[in-house]
Each structure stands twice: as C-alpha cells, then as structure tokens.
Design an enzyme around this catalytic site. Structure first.
Site, PDB file in Angstrom:
ATOM      1  N   GLY A 192       0.821  -1.207   0.000  1.00 59.67           N
ATOM      2  CA  GLY A 192       0.000   0.000   0.000  1.00 59.67           C
ATOM      3  C   GLY A 192       0.852   1.253   0.000  1.00 59.67           C
ATOM      4  O   GLY A 192       1.999   1.244  -0.451  1.00 59.67           O
ATOM      5  N   CYS A 193       0.323   2.320   0.546  1.00 54.94           N
ATOM      6  CA  CYS A 193       1.030   3.605   0.570  1.00 54.94           C
ATOM      7  C   CYS A 193       2.321   3.502   1.368  1.00 54.94           C
ATOM      8  O   CYS A 193       2.330   3.034   2.506  1.00 54.94           O
ATOM      9  CB  CYS A 193       0.133   4.670   1.182  1.00 54.94           C
ATOM     10  SG  CYS A 193       0.950   6.261   1.401  1.00 54.94           S
ATOM     11  N   PHE A 194       3.426   3.949   0.786  1.00 55.91           N
ATOM     12  CA  PHE A 194       4.703   3.826   1.487  1.00 55.91           C
ATOM     13  C   PHE A 194       4.792   4.707   2.726  1.00 55.91           C
ATOM     14  O   PHE A 194       5.582   4.442   3.630  1.00 55.91           O
ATOM     15  CB  PHE A 194       5.919   4.025   0.581  1.00 55.91           C
ATOM     16  CG  PHE A 194       5.893   5.159  -0.406  1.00 55.91           C
ATOM     17  CD1 PHE A 194       5.188   6.323  -0.183  1.00 55.91           C
ATOM     18  CD2 PHE A 194       6.610   5.060  -1.594  1.00 55.91           C
ATOM     19  CE1 PHE A 194       5.209   7.376  -1.093  1.00 55.91           C
ATOM     20  CE2 PHE A 194       6.634   6.095  -2.529  1.00 55.91           C
ATOM     21  CZ  PHE A 194       5.928   7.252  -2.267  1.00 55.91           C
ATOM     22  N   TYR A 233      -4.525  12.500   5.619  1.00 56.08           N
ATOM     23  CA  TYR A 233      -4.282  11.089   5.300  1.00 56.08           C
ATOM     24  C   TYR A 233      -3.493  10.430   6.433  1.00 56.08           C
ATOM     25  O   TYR A 233      -3.799   9.310   6.839  1.00 56.08           O
ATOM     26  CB  TYR A 233      -3.514  10.966   3.983  1.00 56.08           C
ATOM     27  CG  TYR A 233      -3.231   9.527   3.594  1.00 56.08           C
ATOM     28  CD1 TYR A 233      -4.106   8.818   2.779  1.00 56.08           C
ATOM     29  CD2 TYR A 233      -2.089   8.862   4.055  1.00 56.08           C
ATOM     30  CE1 TYR A 233      -3.862   7.494   2.434  1.00 56.08           C
ATOM     31  CE2 TYR A 233      -1.835   7.542   3.719  1.00 56.08           C
ATOM     32  CZ  TYR A 233      -2.723   6.865   2.904  1.00 56.08           C
ATOM     33  OH  TYR A 233      -2.484   5.560   2.587  1.00 56.08           O
ATOM     34  N   CYS A 238       2.593   4.799   5.024  1.00 59.23           N
ATOM     35  CA  CYS A 238       2.120   3.907   6.092  1.00 59.23           C
ATOM     36  C   CYS A 238       3.175   2.872   6.456  1.00 59.23           C
ATOM     37  O   CYS A 238       3.441   2.627   7.638  1.00 59.23           O
ATOM     38  CB  CYS A 238       0.852   3.181   5.646  1.00 59.23           C
ATOM     39  SG  CYS A 238      -0.566   4.242   5.302  1.00 59.23           S
TER      40      CYS A 238
END
Length: 219
Positions: free
Chosen positions: A51-53, A194, A55
């Site tokens: 997923g999003c780096f 976010y 995170c």
C-alpha cells in the site's frame, strides 16, 4: 458505422499488443535472478511493498533494530520511475520501502512477520483506501533462504485464515528512491488528513497486535 468498427478493431489490436508487451516485461522481472544487497557497516537491507509507502515507513520505523526506512518504488520494468508515473499503474512498480536494519537485533523473519501483521493480507491491489497495482503487496527476496521464509509464512497464514494471501513474491532487482518530499512523511506531516485518518490508525493497529518487546518505545 463501418469506419467506426474498423477504428475500434485497430484500437483493440494495439491495446492487446501493448498489454502483451507489458505482461512480457513484468514476467521477466518475476523470473529474474534475485540481486543480493551486501551487508554494509553491519546493516542489512530488506524490501517490502504494502500500500502507501507513508504507512509502511511508519510501521517499520517502530520496530527495534530498524535504523532507517526509505520510501521508493520497486517491482516494475521501467527505469527512473516517478510518483506521477507510478500512479498510472503502467510502470509495473509498486510503492515500496527499503528497510535498513541490524540483523543482530532484528531478523528478516521478524520483518516478514511485521509485514503480514501490518496489513489486510487478503486485499488485492491495494491497502485500505489506496487501490491500484501501484499499491499492491509484494515481498522481495534476495536469496533462496529469504524466499523459503516468505513462502512458508505466506502458506501458514493462508491456512490460518483459510483464504488466499494477496502478497506477491518477487526476486529483488532494484530499488528506486522516491522524491525527497515523500521521505519521513508521517513524522514531518503529523497533521496531514491522510496521516491522521489512515497512516496512524494503521500503525496503531499493528502496534496493538505485535509483540511489545519487538517495538521501540517511540518511533
């Protein structure tokens, strides 16, 4: 009408050709021999996509023995990928992290445990609200020993959940460092919406289930 049909056929033909070329290039990445990154100054490196780096960076930086986490791109077939290019889903790359760690303090095996504990392991092509091949889950191995660890843990988790695990297993080839503004994002932008609504809750869920003795007091 006939001209329209002809145009559609031509467009479909080129689309299929492009897709076939991309699949061939991606398959070459999957079938390549792994590149092993040597230990330097006592520090090893491991590579994960989940997923999003932003995170994933926060998750790994919370683990004892991890010195630094760098955000970037890996797993694709294009050179010098950028954030904008990666977001098209046409580079083959996924947002990934480079985990720099002390193998005397934390093992690769524990890093793999953290990988699975910090995500929804059954979600395909993304994590949470982040969807697309650029957010897919990939674990990279640098040698057969690492590959064995990954596959055994993946199989065990599949049996435990009675479900298919989405993470792909790739031979490591190259890590492309992301733009400067993506580095240390959670630390530098704690009030970003976010970060507050996705990254921090994901980090806290991970910390709640992972053994406390393996976590830093703060990250």
């Amino acid at each position: 009408m006939r001209n329209l049909i002809t145009l559609l056929v031509v467009a479909l033909t080129f689309s299929c050709q492009n897709s076939a070329q991309n699949n061939k290039k991606q398959q070459a990445v999957i079938n390549a021999e792994p590149v092993e990154v040597p230990i330097k100054n006592g520090k090893a490196k491991a590579y994960f996509a989940s997923g999003c780096f932003w995170c994933v960076e926060a998750v790994y930086e919370s683990i004892k023995g991890v010195d630094e986490v760098i955000n970037g791109y890996a797993g694709g077939y294009t050179k010098n990928p950028t954030y904008e290019a990666s977001n098209t889903g046409r580079t083959g790359h996924a947002e990934a992290v480079e985990v720099i760690y002390d193998p005397k303090v934390v093992s690769f095996e524990i890093l793999v445990d953290a990988y699975f504990a910090s995500q929804n392991p059954t979600q395909v092509n993304g994590q949470g609200p982040d969807r697309g091949s650029q957010y897919r889950s990939i674990i990279f191995y640098q040698n057969e020993a690492q590959k064995k660890i990954i596959l055994e843990k993946k199989d065990a988790l599949a049996k435990k959940l009675d479900a298919k695990i989405a993470a792909e297993v790739y031979p490591f080839q190259k890590f492309w460092v992301a733009e400067d503004y993506h580095q240390n994002y959670e630390r530098l932008h704690p009030n970003n919406s976010y970060i507050r609504n996705v990254s921090i809750p994901r980090l806290k869920r991970f910390q709640a289930k992972f053994p406390k003795e393996l976590l830093k007091e703060s990250h």
